[in-house]
Design a protein around this motif. Structure first.
Motif, PDB file in Angstrom:
ATOM      1  N   LEU A   1       0.371   5.338   1.555  1.00 16.49           N
ATOM      2  CA  LEU A   1      -0.285   6.073   2.410  1.00 16.49           C
ATOM      3  C   LEU A   1       0.046   7.658   2.250  1.00 16.49           C
ATOM      4  O   LEU A   1       1.245   8.055   2.055  1.00 16.49           O
TER       5      LEU A   1
ATOM      6  N   HIS B   1      -0.055  -2.637   7.136  1.00 16.39           N
ATOM      7  CA  HIS B   1       0.018  -1.657   6.088  1.00 16.39           C
ATOM      8  C   HIS B   1       1.124  -0.449   6.876  1.00 16.39           C
ATOM      9  O   HIS B   1       1.424   0.368   6.138  1.00 16.39           O
TER      10      HIS B   1
ATOM     11  N   VAL C   1       0.941  -1.194   0.091  1.00 13.19           N
ATOM     12  CA  VAL C   1      -0.039   0.054  -0.078  1.00 13.19           C
ATOM     13  C   VAL C   1       0.814   1.303  -0.046  1.00 13.19           C
ATOM     14  O   VAL C   1       2.062   1.339   0.314  1.00 13.19           O
TER      15      VAL C   1
ATOM     16  N   TYR D   1      -5.346   6.340   1.800  1.00  8.25           N
ATOM     17  CA  TYR D   1      -4.740   5.252   0.804  1.00  8.25           C
ATOM     18  C   TYR D   1      -4.657   5.948  -0.567  1.00  8.25           C
ATOM     19  O   TYR D   1      -5.582   6.704  -1.051  1.00  8.25           O
TER      20      TYR D   1
ATOM     21  N   HIS E   1      -6.666   7.225  10.499  1.00 14.22           N
ATOM     22  CA  HIS E   1      -7.079   7.064   9.038  1.00 14.22           C
ATOM     23  C   HIS E   1      -8.201   8.028   8.790  1.00 14.22           C
ATOM     24  O   HIS E   1      -9.281   8.050   9.504  1.00 14.22           O
TER      25      HIS E   1
ATOM     26  N   THR F   1     -10.156   0.395   1.181  1.00 14.14           N
ATOM     27  CA  THR F   1      -9.363  -0.703   1.517  1.00 14.14           C
ATOM     28  C   THR F   1      -9.415  -0.875   3.130  1.00 14.14           C
ATOM     29  O   THR F   1      -9.573   0.255   3.789  1.00 14.14           O
TER      30      THR F   1
END
Length: 266
Positions: free
Chosen positions: A73, A132, A71, A259, A118, A126
């Motif tokens: 970020l 992650h 992933v 993401y 987040h 996701t």
């Protein structure tokens, strides 16, 4: 002396999953790290967690190992956090700022990458997993006194692209300024100034409102924007990076992250 911490009837979750599913230990670990395994109804992401024979271990019916893709970020870094390739940006942060000394002990922006921070607006869909937040690399340094978009990635291809192209990639910054701009100052910001004794290439600069300038430029140097603004009689109060290449920060609140979407390309 009996081992009270790990009594013999406690076994590693990965071993239990492997036995239960008749799969390899590696596959079991991938299912667990993918967030697909529940122990007594609770998701456990650590393959080394200990379970007893009495505990119920279940694999999610939707389990698939496709989600183990790396992933990327996108963090909205607040002022006062260090983000960069180790020393390369920490040094730059106190080139131009008298209060740069505090970036010596500035916390790392990477500490803001947690499930709790987040961004709710994330449209990627996701599932947030502990894996992650491991093995993330940053190739998009940002001085400690600045805020805005910083990229952390597990994806080798994206890491390589950022490492190779960061100099030629257009960055967009919103710059909060104070003071009265000199006559013809905006034209000068766009072209005609030099920095560190070298003439600067043309840059796109426009007013966003009375106190904010929008800069779109490539190969930005630490201290460059403050020096440019000073040359036309303005004092920089704040710098926020809102775009790298074709990827915008979008609606990510300060201190939170989202993401990178599969279709987004730098």
């Amino acid at each position: 002396m009996p081992d009270l911490v790990n009594p013999p009837e406690h076994i590693r979750l990965a071993k239990r999953v492997a036995e239960q599913l008749r799969c390899s230990r590696t596959t079991a670990e991938q299912y667990i790290e993918g967030g697909w395994v529940r122990v007594d109804g609770r998701v456990v992401e650590a393959p080394g967690a200990r379970v007893t024979a009495l505990q119920t271990v279940a694999l999610d019916p939707d389990a698939n190992l496709m989600e183990l893709t790396p992933v990327t970020l996108l963090l909205h870094k607040p002022v006062g956090y260090e983000a960069g390739l180790g020393a390369s940006d920490a040094a730059g942060a106190h080139h131009h700022h008298s209060h740069g000394s505090r970036s010596q002990g500035a916390p790392s922006a990477a500490t803001l990458l947690t499930a709790a921070s987040h961004a709710a607006e994330d449209a990627s869909g996701t599932r947030v997993l502990q894996r992650h937040f491991r093995q993330l690399e940053c190739f998009t340094p940002l001085p400690t006194p600045a805020s805005g978009l910083v990229v952390y990635t597990q994806d080798r291809r994206i890491a390589r692209k950022l490492a190779e192209d960061i100099e030629s990639m257009e960055q967009e910054c919103i710059v909060e300024v104070a003071g009265q701009i000199a006559e013809g100052g905006l034209q000068k910001l766009c072209h005609g100034l030099s920095f560190n004794g070298r003439p600067l290439p043309p840059i796109k600069v426009s007013w966003q409102n009375e106190t904010r300038l929008r800069f779109a430029l490539k190969g930005i140097r630490p201290g460059q924007i403050p020096a440019m603004c000073e040359a036309v009689g303005l004092l920089v109060m704040a710098i926020r990076r809102i775009r790298l290449g074709r990827v915008p920060l979008a609606k990510v609140p300060e201190g939170q992250w989202r993401y990178l979407q599969p279709w987004e390309k730098f």
